[in-house]
Structures are given as structure tokens and as C-alpha cells.
Design a protein around this motif. Structure first.
Motif, PDB file in Angstrom:
ATOM      1  N   ASP A 164       0.835  -1.195   0.000  1.00 32.39           N
ATOM      2  CA  ASP A 164       0.000   0.000   0.000  1.00 32.39           C
ATOM      3  C   ASP A 164       0.874   1.252   0.000  1.00 32.39           C
ATOM      4  OD1 ASP A 164      -1.806   2.041   0.370  1.00 32.39           O
ATOM      5  OD2 ASP A 164      -2.880   1.077   2.024  1.00 32.39           O
ATOM      6  N   VAL A 165       0.938   1.910  -1.134  1.00 31.09           N
ATOM      7  CA  VAL A 165       1.792   3.096  -1.283  1.00 31.09           C
ATOM      8  C   VAL A 165       1.307   4.241  -0.400  1.00 31.09           C
ATOM      9  CG1 VAL A 165       2.522   4.887  -2.920  1.00 31.09           C
ATOM     10  CG2 VAL A 165       2.544   2.484  -3.608  1.00 31.09           C
ATOM     11  N   LEU A 166      -0.002   4.362  -0.228  1.00 27.34           N
ATOM     12  CA  LEU A 166      -0.552   5.489   0.525  1.00 27.34           C
ATOM     13  C   LEU A 166      -0.208   5.432   2.003  1.00 27.34           C
ATOM     14  CD1 LEU A 166      -4.061   5.799  -1.177  1.00 27.34           C
ATOM     15  CD2 LEU A 166      -1.921   6.954  -1.767  1.00 27.34           C
ATOM     16  N   ASP A 167       0.204   4.277   2.496  1.00 28.40           N
ATOM     17  CA  ASP A 167       0.634   4.143   3.891  1.00 28.40           C
ATOM     18  C   ASP A 167       2.124   4.457   4.070  1.00 28.40           C
ATOM     19  OD1 ASP A 167      -1.787   3.546   5.002  1.00 28.40           O
ATOM     20  OD2 ASP A 167      -1.509   1.374   5.010  1.00 28.40           O
ATOM     21  N   MET A 168       2.824   4.702   2.962  1.00 24.05           N
ATOM     22  CA  MET A 168       4.265   4.934   3.016  1.00 24.05           C
ATOM     23  C   MET A 168       4.588   6.422   3.099  1.00 24.05           C
ATOM     24  SD  MET A 168       5.573   2.410  -0.031  1.00 24.05           S
ATOM     25  CE  MET A 168       5.075   0.690  -0.156  1.00 24.05           C
ATOM     26  N   SER A 169       5.716   6.742   3.744  1.00 26.18           N
ATOM     27  CA  SER A 169       6.248   8.100   3.694  1.00 26.18           C
ATOM     28  C   SER A 169       6.841   8.335   2.307  1.00 26.18           C
ATOM     29  CB  SER A 169       7.336   8.281   4.754  1.00 26.18           C
ATOM     30  OG  SER A 169       8.468   7.464   4.438  1.00 26.18           O
ATOM     31  N   VAL A 170       7.208   9.573   2.018  1.00 25.14           N
ATOM     32  CA  VAL A 170       7.816   9.887   0.722  1.00 25.14           C
ATOM     33  C   VAL A 170       9.091   9.069   0.520  1.00 25.14           C
ATOM     34  CG1 VAL A 170       8.886  11.701  -0.663  1.00 25.14           C
ATOM     35  CG2 VAL A 170       6.809  12.192   0.625  1.00 25.14           C
ATOM     36  N   ASP A 171       9.937   9.006   1.553  1.00 24.42           N
ATOM     37  CA  ASP A 171      11.178   8.239   1.459  1.00 24.42           C
ATOM     38  C   ASP A 171      10.902   6.763   1.218  1.00 24.42           C
ATOM     39  OD1 ASP A 171      12.640  10.495   1.826  1.00 24.42           O
ATOM     40  OD2 ASP A 171      13.242  10.070   3.888  1.00 24.42           O
ATOM     41  N   GLU A 172       9.906   6.235   1.907  1.00 24.39           N
ATOM     42  CA  GLU A 172       9.564   4.820   1.746  1.00 24.39           C
ATOM     43  C   GLU A 172       9.068   4.526   0.337  1.00 24.39           C
ATOM     44  OE1 GLU A 172       8.288   3.737   6.370  1.00 24.39           O
ATOM     45  OE2 GLU A 172       6.799   4.521   4.955  1.00 24.39           O
ATOM     46  N   ARG A 173       8.359   5.461  -0.250  1.00 21.19           N
ATOM     47  CA  ARG A 173       7.888   5.276  -1.634  1.00 21.19           C
ATOM     48  C   ARG A 173       9.073   5.200  -2.590  1.00 21.19           C
ATOM     49  NH1 ARG A 173       2.088   8.599  -1.809  1.00 21.19           N
ATOM     50  NH2 ARG A 173       1.767   8.458   0.433  1.00 21.19           N
ATOM     51  N   ALA A 174      10.065   6.070  -2.370  1.00 21.13           N
ATOM     52  CA  ALA A 174      11.262   6.045  -3.216  1.00 21.13           C
ATOM     53  C   ALA A 174      12.013   4.724  -3.050  1.00 21.13           C
ATOM     54  CB  ALA A 174      12.164   7.225  -2.884  1.00 21.13           C
ATOM     55  N   LYS A 175      12.158   4.286  -1.805  1.00 18.38           N
ATOM     56  CA  LYS A 175      12.859   3.028  -1.551  1.00 18.38           C
ATOM     57  C   LYS A 175      12.111   1.832  -2.119  1.00 18.38           C
ATOM     58  CE  LYS A 175      15.237   4.629   2.619  1.00 18.38           C
ATOM     59  NZ  LYS A 175      15.347   4.502   4.093  1.00 18.38           N
ATOM     60  N   ALA A 176      10.776   1.942  -2.181  1.00 21.17           N
ATOM     61  CA  ALA A 176       9.967   0.855  -2.737  1.00 21.17           C
ATOM     62  C   ALA A 176      10.090   0.770  -4.251  1.00 21.17           C
ATOM     63  CB  ALA A 176       8.501   1.033  -2.347  1.00 21.17           C
ATOM     64  N   GLY A 177      10.624   1.859  -4.876  1.00 18.49           N
ATOM     65  CA  GLY A 177      10.841   1.814  -6.318  1.00 18.49           C
ATOM     66  C   GLY A 177      10.069   2.827  -7.126  1.00 18.49           C
ATOM     67  N   LEU A 178       9.504   3.856  -6.469  1.00 18.14           N
ATOM     68  CA  LEU A 178       8.802   4.917  -7.187  1.00 18.14           C
ATOM     69  C   LEU A 178       9.739   6.101  -7.431  1.00 18.14           C
ATOM     70  CD1 LEU A 178       5.241   5.208  -5.585  1.00 18.14           C
ATOM     71  CD2 LEU A 178       5.791   4.505  -7.914  1.00 18.14           C
ATOM     72  N   PHE A 179       9.626   6.701  -8.610  1.00 20.40           N
ATOM     73  CA  PHE A 179      10.454   7.856  -8.958  1.00 20.40           C
ATOM     74  C   PHE A 179       9.580   8.907  -9.622  1.00 20.40           C
ATOM     75  CE2 PHE A 179      12.841  10.225 -12.170  1.00 20.40           C
ATOM     76  CZ  PHE A 179      13.914  10.711 -11.435  1.00 20.40           C
ATOM     77  N   LEU A 180       9.767  10.171  -9.243  1.00 20.15           N
ATOM     78  CA  LEU A 180       9.042  11.275  -9.857  1.00 20.15           C
ATOM     79  C   LEU A 180      10.019  12.275 -10.446  1.00 20.15           C
ATOM     80  CD1 LEU A 180       6.508  13.039 -10.419  1.00 20.15           C
ATOM     81  CD2 LEU A 180       6.811  14.014  -8.119  1.00 20.15           C
ATOM     82  N   ALA A 181       9.892  12.545 -11.741  1.00 19.06           N
ATOM     83  CA  ALA A 181      10.626  13.629 -12.391  1.00 19.06           C
ATOM     84  C   ALA A 181       9.678  14.814 -12.479  1.00 19.06           C
ATOM     85  CB  ALA A 181      11.095  13.213 -13.781  1.00 19.06           C
ATOM     86  N   MET A 182      10.061  15.919 -11.831  1.00 20.66           N
ATOM     87  CA  MET A 182       9.167  17.064 -11.711  1.00 20.66           C
ATOM     88  C   MET A 182       9.193  17.954 -12.951  1.00 20.66           C
ATOM     89  SD  MET A 182       9.809  18.152  -7.736  1.00 20.66           S
ATOM     90  CE  MET A 182      11.599  18.193  -7.896  1.00 20.66           C
ATOM     91  N   GLN A 183       8.062  18.614 -13.184  1.00 20.85           N
ATOM     92  CA  GLN A 183       7.983  19.554 -14.297  1.00 20.85           C
ATOM     93  C   GLN A 183       8.915  20.746 -14.066  1.00 20.85           C
ATOM     94  OE1 GLN A 183       4.040  21.055 -15.020  1.00 20.85           O
ATOM     95  NE2 GLN A 183       4.663  22.272 -16.784  1.00 20.85           N
ATOM     96  N   TYR A 184       9.011  21.164 -12.801  1.00 20.66           N
ATOM     97  CA  TYR A 184       9.872  22.303 -12.456  1.00 20.66           C
ATOM     98  C   TYR A 184      10.859  21.868 -11.369  1.00 20.66           C
ATOM     99  CZ  TYR A 184       6.069  24.776 -14.813  1.00 20.66           C
ATOM    100  OH  TYR A 184       5.123  25.182 -15.731  1.00 20.66           O
ATOM    101  N   PRO A 185      11.968  21.253 -11.771  1.00 23.82           N
ATOM    102  CA  PRO A 185      12.951  20.777 -10.787  1.00 23.82           C
ATOM    103  C   PRO A 185      13.493  21.929  -9.941  1.00 23.82           C
ATOM    104  CG  PRO A 185      13.385  19.836 -12.958  1.00 23.82           C
ATOM    105  CD  PRO A 185      12.369  20.913 -13.154  1.00 23.82           C
ATOM    106  N   VAL A 186      13.647  21.681  -8.648  1.00 23.02           N
ATOM    107  CA  VAL A 186      14.058  22.739  -7.723  1.00 23.02           C
ATOM    108  C   VAL A 186      15.584  22.794  -7.586  1.00 23.02           C
ATOM    109  CG1 VAL A 186      11.923  22.637  -6.408  1.00 23.02           C
ATOM    110  CG2 VAL A 186      13.861  21.205  -5.726  1.00 23.02           C
ATOM    111  N   GLU A 187      16.079  23.985  -7.257  1.00 23.83           N
ATOM    112  CA  GLU A 187      17.503  24.161  -6.982  1.00 23.83           C
ATOM    113  C   GLU A 187      17.789  23.786  -5.525  1.00 23.83           C
ATOM    114  OE1 GLU A 187      18.645  28.137  -7.909  1.00 23.83           O
ATOM    115  OE2 GLU A 187      18.090  27.997 -10.028  1.00 23.83           O
ATOM    116  N   ILE A 188      18.971  23.203  -5.292  1.00 22.36           N
ATOM    117  CA  ILE A 188      19.391  22.865  -3.932  1.00 22.36           C
ATOM    118  C   ILE A 188      20.771  23.485  -3.711  1.00 22.36           C
ATOM    119  CG2 ILE A 188      19.725  21.034  -2.241  1.00 22.36           C
ATOM    120  CD1 ILE A 188      18.098  19.189  -3.983  1.00 22.36           C
ATOM    121  N   PRO A 189      20.809  24.724  -3.260  1.00 26.40           N
ATOM    122  CA  PRO A 189      22.098  25.402  -3.044  1.00 26.40           C
ATOM    123  C   PRO A 189      22.953  24.667  -2.005  1.00 26.40           C
ATOM    124  CG  PRO A 189      20.264  26.967  -2.984  1.00 26.40           C
ATOM    125  CD  PRO A 189      19.665  25.600  -2.952  1.00 26.40           C
TER     126      PRO A 189
END
Length: 254
Positions: A72-97
Motif C-alpha cells: 500500500d503506497v498510501l501508507d508509506m512516507s515519501v522516502d519509503e515510496r522512493a525506496k519501494a521503487g517509485l520515482f518522480l521527475a518534476m515539471q519544475y525541478p528545484v535548486e538545492i544550493p
């Protein structure tokens, strides 16, 4: 084989005028090694679908389910979703100074794999992938997306995807703002990820031009927060020729 199954998903967001329902019962399945294109007009809910599945706190899940390989993906935190194998490429990628591309990617891969790659092996792996995506290796020492052009940011998103090797990748308008050369390179990266890593891709786009390079197994039309029709490449061509008016009428019951 991995499978992301979305059933009867309802999502809302808080606005100045109160709660607004955006997704109104979405059913969708993305499988390993397949590319499923989602097309639709502005405001139809395409990006909301991407961010809701990824776990963005702005969106409230009011009903339905999202399941990845039985979990159940909806029970996972954002980090857990990534570790489970989900990836999101954003329309507007953010800068990380203050965070270099190399350190950012190595930290992400360490989190996903459970151990840090050996430095020498990592540098070779990263440089090889950067070469494939048409990025100069010097970008690895620059801060994440800081001073990057629109095309460079999108290439960096695809670089992340190729290195992280997710089960399912959701690409939110990755083709927006790209010139012809950058579009071709980004498309090659998507195709490479699908064929090499057997990644399933949900490709969200306004236009058919990327579909000349990335051939989808399925195309769905998104209108008014739900899927109005699903077909093959011919559906994308119909949308290019005639727009979304026909499907908007179907969705509204006209």
C-alpha cells in the motif's frame, strides 16, 4: 515484474475558496517495461496524479488505493515510496544550493541500495551515465540545478532515473521547454531506462512530439480529473489533430 495499480483514486486540495476535488476516481495500471502516456488539457489533474502518488503533502487522498507490488503506497512516507521503487521527475525541478550533483546522487543511491557505492566505482558509473545523457562531467561538482538551463534540469532528472533504476517512473511534463536536440536526448534516456532496467513509465505530457521518440504502449486522455479514453498511438494522433473537445464533452456528459 512490477506493477503499480491505482484504483478509484480521489484527491482534493485546499484553495482560498475551500476544498477542491481534483481527481474524481482514477483507475490506472502501469507495468514493468511499459510506457503509458497521459495527455490532457491544463487543469485536468495530470500533475495532481503524479504528486499525489509521490506523496506531496499539499494533496489529500479522499478515497481509492495505490498499490505497488502488493504494498500500500498510501501508507508509506515519501522516502519509503522512493525506496519501494517509485520515482518522480518534476515539471519544475528545484535548486538545492550548497549540495553538489555528485553528493546528491550518491546520497540518494546509498539510501535506495542500503549501502554507499565505492567512490571509484561511483565516479565511473556517474560519468558514464552523464555522457549517455549529454551532460558534461563538470556538472557533477555544481550545486543541484543551480544555474542550470531548463534543458539541463530535465537531463539531470533523467540522469537520476537512470542511476536510481526505479521500478516505476512518473515523468511530469519532462518534455516541456526542450528544444529538438534536448528532446531527443531526454527521450533516448527514457527509452534506455525502459529497455535496460525494465522500468515502467507513466509519461505525462501535453504534446505528441515526445511520442515520436518514446513510443507508448498505451495512451490515456485525462479530462476533469478522470480518464476519458484509453487507446494506442492512434489516440495521441487524434488528439494532435482534433484536440480535447470531443473528450471534454464525453466527460461532462454532453
Amino acid at each position: 515484474m512490477s506493477e503499480l495499480v491505482i484504483k478509484d483514486l480521489h484527491v482534493s486540495v485546499e484553495t482560498e475558496d475551500g476544498t477542491k476535488e481534483i481527481l474524481r476516481g482514477v483507475d490506472l495500471t502501469i507495468k514493468s517495461g511499459e510506457t503509458h502516456a497521459i495527455m490532457g488539457p491544463n487543469g485536468s489533474g495530470k500533475s495532481t496524479l503524479a504528486y499525489a502518488v509521490a506523496g506531496h503533502p499539499k494533496y489529500t487522498i479522499n478515497g481509492g488505493s495505490v498499490v505497488l507490488d502488493g504494498a500500500d503506497v498510501l501508507d508509506m512516507s515519501v522516502d519509503e515510496r522512493a525506496k519501494a521503487g517509485l520515482f518522480l521527475a518534476m515539471q519544475y525541478p528545484v535548486e538545492i544550493p550548497g549540495v553538489s550533483v555528485s553528493n546528491f546522487l550518491r546520497s540518494a543511491i546509498t539510501s535506495i541500495r542500503g549501502e554507499a557505492p565505492k567512490l571509484r566505482d561511483w565516479i565511473k558509473e556517474m560519468n558514464d551515465s552523464m555522457k549517455e545523457i549529454g551532460m558534461d562531467p563538470s556538472f557533477s561538482e555544481r550545486n543541484v540545478n543551480e544555474g542550470f538551463s531548463g534543458g539541463e534540469k530535465k537531463r539531470h532528472e533523467i540522469l537520476q532515473m537512470e542511476l536510481l533504476k526505479p521500478k516505476i517512473a512518473i515523468l511530469d511534463e519532462t518534455d516541456s521547454g526542450l528544444d529538438v536536440d534536448a528532446l531527443r536526448i531526454v527521450s533516448e534516456g527514457i527509452n534506455r531506462t525502459v529497455s535496460t532496467n525494465n522500468t515502467g513509465v507513466l509519461l505525462i505530457t501535453h504534446y505528441t512530439r515526445i511520442l515520436r521518440y518514446v513510443k507508448p504502449n498505451k495512451v490515456s486522455v485525462f479530462v476533469d480529473g478522470k480518464i476519458a479514453a484509453t487507446g494506442g498511438q492512434e489516440l495521441a494522433e487524434e488528439l494532435e489533430a482534433n484536440g480535447y473537445v470531443k473528450f471534454s464533452k464525453v466527460s461532462s456528459g454532453a
